[in-house]
Design a protein around this motif. Structure first.
Motif, short mmCIF file in Angstrom:
data_model
loop_
_atom_site.label_atom_id
_atom_site.label_comp_id
_atom_site.label_asym_id
_atom_site.label_seq_id
_atom_site.Cartn_x
_atom_site.Cartn_y
_atom_site.Cartn_z
N GLN A 17 37.39 44.55 27.80
CA GLN A 17 37.13 43.83 29.04
C GLN A 17 37.55 42.36 28.91
N VAL A 18 37.37 41.80 27.74
CA VAL A 18 37.75 40.40 27.50
C VAL A 18 39.26 40.24 27.64
N GLU A 19 40.02 41.12 27.02
CA GLU A 19 41.49 41.04 27.10
C GLU A 19 41.97 41.22 28.54
N PHE A 20 41.36 42.17 29.23
CA PHE A 20 41.71 42.43 30.62
C PHE A 20 41.42 41.20 31.47
N ALA A 21 40.27 40.59 31.24
CA ALA A 21 39.88 39.39 31.98
C ALA A 21 40.86 38.25 31.73
N GLU A 22 41.30 38.10 30.48
CA GLU A 22 42.23 37.03 30.14
C GLU A 22 43.55 37.19 30.89
N ILE A 23 44.05 38.41 30.98
CA ILE A 23 45.29 38.67 31.70
C ILE A 23 45.17 38.26 33.17
N LEU A 24 43.98 38.48 33.72
CA LEU A 24 43.77 38.22 35.15
C LEU A 24 43.20 36.83 35.42
N ASN A 25 42.93 36.07 34.38
CA ASN A 25 42.33 34.74 34.51
C ASN A 25 40.98 34.78 35.23
N VAL A 26 40.16 35.75 34.82
CA VAL A 26 38.81 35.88 35.36
C VAL A 26 37.86 36.02 34.18
N SER A 27 36.56 36.05 34.45
CA SER A 27 35.58 36.21 33.37
C SER A 27 35.40 37.68 33.02
N LYS A 28 34.91 37.90 31.80
CA LYS A 28 34.58 39.26 31.38
C LYS A 28 33.52 39.84 32.30
N GLN A 29 32.61 38.99 32.76
CA GLN A 29 31.54 39.42 33.67
C GLN A 29 32.11 39.97 34.97
N SER A 30 33.19 39.35 35.46
CA SER A 30 33.83 39.86 36.68
C SER A 30 34.35 41.27 36.45
N VAL A 31 35.03 41.48 35.33
CA VAL A 31 35.56 42.81 35.02
C VAL A 31 34.42 43.81 34.92
N SER A 32 33.36 43.44 34.23
CA SER A 32 32.20 44.31 34.10
C SER A 32 31.62 44.67 35.47
N ASN A 33 31.49 43.68 36.33
CA ASN A 33 30.96 43.92 37.68
C ASN A 33 31.86 44.85 38.49
N TRP A 34 33.17 44.69 38.35
CA TRP A 34 34.09 45.59 39.06
C TRP A 34 33.93 47.00 38.55
N GLU A 35 33.95 47.15 37.22
CA GLU A 35 33.87 48.49 36.63
C GLU A 35 32.56 49.19 36.93
N ASN A 36 31.50 48.44 37.12
CA ASN A 36 30.19 49.02 37.45
C ASN A 36 29.98 49.12 38.96
N ASN A 37 31.02 48.82 39.71
CA ASN A 37 30.98 48.89 41.17
C ASN A 37 29.90 48.01 41.78
N ASN A 38 29.61 46.89 41.12
CA ASN A 38 28.65 45.92 41.65
C ASN A 38 29.31 45.05 42.71
N ILE A 39 30.57 44.68 42.44
CA ILE A 39 31.35 43.89 43.38
C ILE A 39 32.78 44.41 43.37
N GLU A 40 33.56 44.02 44.36
CA GLU A 40 34.97 44.38 44.39
C GLU A 40 35.80 43.12 44.24
N PRO A 41 36.94 43.26 43.56
CA PRO A 41 37.81 42.09 43.39
C PRO A 41 38.49 41.73 44.71
N SER A 42 39.01 40.53 44.76
CA SER A 42 39.76 40.09 45.93
C SER A 42 41.07 40.86 46.03
N ILE A 43 41.66 40.80 47.20
CA ILE A 43 42.96 41.44 47.39
C ILE A 43 43.98 40.85 46.44
#
Length: 107
Positions: A17-43
């Motif tokens: 999740q950390v590596e994925f977040a770095e590629i997208l310039n977001v936090s690991k927490q954002s990736v975790s929230n997306w994967e757990n369907n807590n929030i959706e990423p922007s377009i």
């Protein structure tokens, strides 16, 4: 769900999740929230995932389950061979799944 698709893409690229977040310039927490369907990423993030990881936005949004392989500027003959290989692997996978199901039924 969308989070499942993101997780599938991340794991298929063998990224944490950390590596994925770095590629997208977001936090690991954002990736975790997306994967757990807590929030959706922007377009814009969906677009960035699609571009950087060579998947379609339709695949991410589960409107199309086809997966694509980026072929760049390969000659059409190479692309045709790649398509045939993909079809062959799909047939092998189907036969393997059928075999495994038969084995489970016999136990």
């Amino acid at each position: 769900m969308f989070g499942d698709q993101i997780k599938k893409i991340r794991k298929s690229n063998k990224m944490s999740q950390v590596e994925f977040a770095e590629i997208l310039n977001v936090s690991k927490q954002s990736v975790s929230n997306w994967e757990n369907n807590n929030i959706e990423p922007s377009i814009e993030i969906v677009r960035t995932i699609a571009i950087k990881l060579n998947v379609s936005a339709d695949f991410l949004l589960e409107t199309d389950n086809r997966q694509y392989v980026y072929t760049g500027n390969l000659p059409i003959e190479f692309v045709t061979h790649l398509q045939q290989l993909a079809c062959d692997f799909e047939k092998i996978n189907h036969e393997l799944e059928k075999y495994m199901n038969d084995q489970d039924s016999n136990m």
